[in-house]
Design an enzyme around this catalytic site. Sequence first.
Site, mmCIF file in Angstrom:
data_model
loop_
_atom_site.group_PDB
_atom_site.id
_atom_site.type_symbol
_atom_site.label_atom_id
_atom_site.label_comp_id
_atom_site.label_asym_id
_atom_site.label_seq_id
_atom_site.Cartn_x
_atom_site.Cartn_y
_atom_site.Cartn_z
ATOM 1 N N ASP A 97 -6.372 0.536 6.737
ATOM 2 C CA ASP A 97 -5.013 0.501 6.194
ATOM 3 C C ASP A 97 -4.390 1.888 6.309
ATOM 4 O O ASP A 97 -5.084 2.897 6.178
ATOM 5 C CB ASP A 97 -5.045 0.130 4.710
ATOM 6 C CG ASP A 97 -5.334 -1.345 4.463
ATOM 7 O OD1 ASP A 97 -5.814 -2.016 5.387
ATOM 8 O OD2 ASP A 97 -5.087 -1.801 3.335
ATOM 9 N N HIS A 152 -13.208 0.589 9.496
ATOM 10 C CA HIS A 152 -14.029 -0.424 10.153
ATOM 11 C C HIS A 152 -14.133 -0.209 11.666
ATOM 12 O O HIS A 152 -13.337 0.519 12.267
ATOM 13 C CB HIS A 152 -13.428 -1.803 9.886
ATOM 14 C CG HIS A 152 -13.328 -2.146 8.437
ATOM 15 N ND1 HIS A 152 -14.230 -2.956 7.796
ATOM 16 C CD2 HIS A 152 -12.421 -1.769 7.488
ATOM 17 C CE1 HIS A 152 -13.892 -3.070 6.518
ATOM 18 N NE2 HIS A 152 -12.794 -2.354 6.301
ATOM 19 N N SER A 179 -6.277 10.990 3.595
ATOM 20 C CA SER A 179 -7.210 11.234 4.689
ATOM 21 C C SER A 179 -6.597 10.758 5.998
ATOM 22 O O SER A 179 -5.558 10.104 6.011
ATOM 23 C CB SER A 179 -8.531 10.493 4.441
ATOM 24 O OG SER A 179 -8.952 10.634 3.101
#
Length: 300
Positions: free
Chosen positions: A113, A169, A256
Site C-alpha cells: 500500500d 509482498h 518508509s
Amino acid sequence: MIKVYNRQTGEYEIEKVAGAGVLNYLYETRSGRAGLELLVKRKLVSSLSGIYFDSRFSTKRIRGFVDSFGIDLSLCEQKTEEFKSFNEFFIRKLRPEARVFDKNPQLLLCPGDGRLKAWKDIDVKRLIQIKGSFYSLQELIGDETLASEYSGGVCLLLRLAPVDYHRFHFVDGGACNESRKIRGSYYSVNPIALKTVASVFCRNKREYSIFDSENFGRMLYIEVGATSVGSIVQTYHPGETMVRGDEKGYFKFGGSTMLLFLKKGRAVIDDDILEQTKMGYETRVLAGETIGQKKGKNPS
C-alpha cells in the site's frame, strides 16, 4: 500540501500528513534543520521512538490515530483491544480477502500500500528524487555491476505513509536471495523532506535483495527506512520458493519507502501512473493492485 492521484475516482486528494507541523519545522526552517542534522536523523532518536512504540504504554495512541486518519480496522485480523503496543497495531496483518493478488502471470502487481511513482527507460546514473534532484542506483546499493543491469528498465518508487498498511509482498512467484543491509541516517521520506535533503534514499538506512521472479526476470527490491522506523524486518526465508502475494517483510513505525527495479523489456507500466509521475504526482495504490503488464517471454 501534498496532492495524490486517486485512479479509482480520477481526482486528486490532499494527503493528511501525520506530524505535518513537525516535518515543516524540521525541514523548512533554519533552526529545525539544525536540530535535524544534530539529532533527529540519528539512530538514537529512532531507536528511542521504537522502544516507546513497542511498549504497552503506547497502546493509548491507537484509537486517536485510527480516528484521525479514518483507518478501517474491520480489515484487520486482530481486534483493536488485542494489540499490545502501537507497533503491533502499526504492523497489523490484514485478512486475506483485504488484499488479493491476481494469479494471472501477465499482470504486474503492486508490492504494498502507498503512493506510487514509476519511470520507464531509466538512466541508472540519474534517477529522479524530485524534479531537479537526482541520485544513482550505484550510489543507492553500492554495486556498479548490479546497477548497470537495470539500465533502460523500470523503476517503481512506493512511499508508505504512517497511516498505511506496512507489510510488503512478492509481486510474483520465484525465489529471493538474502537481503543486504546498508547503514545510514533516518531522514523523513515525505515529499516535504525530499525537497530539502539531497539523495535521501542513498543517505538513509536501507536493504536490498534480488528476486528471481517467474514472469518478470531478475527484480531488485530495495527497502528504505526513515525517521522513527525502528526496523526493516524481512520475514521471508532466502532461497525458498515464494508464490505471488507471499509476505516479504514489514516496516515498524514511521514513513518508509520501497523501490522495485525491473530490467529493460520485462514490463509495461500503466499509462495513468506514468503520466501522473511525469506531472509530479504520486498515485494512490494498494498491495495486489495491477500497475502494469508483462512484456517479453524469457525472464533472466
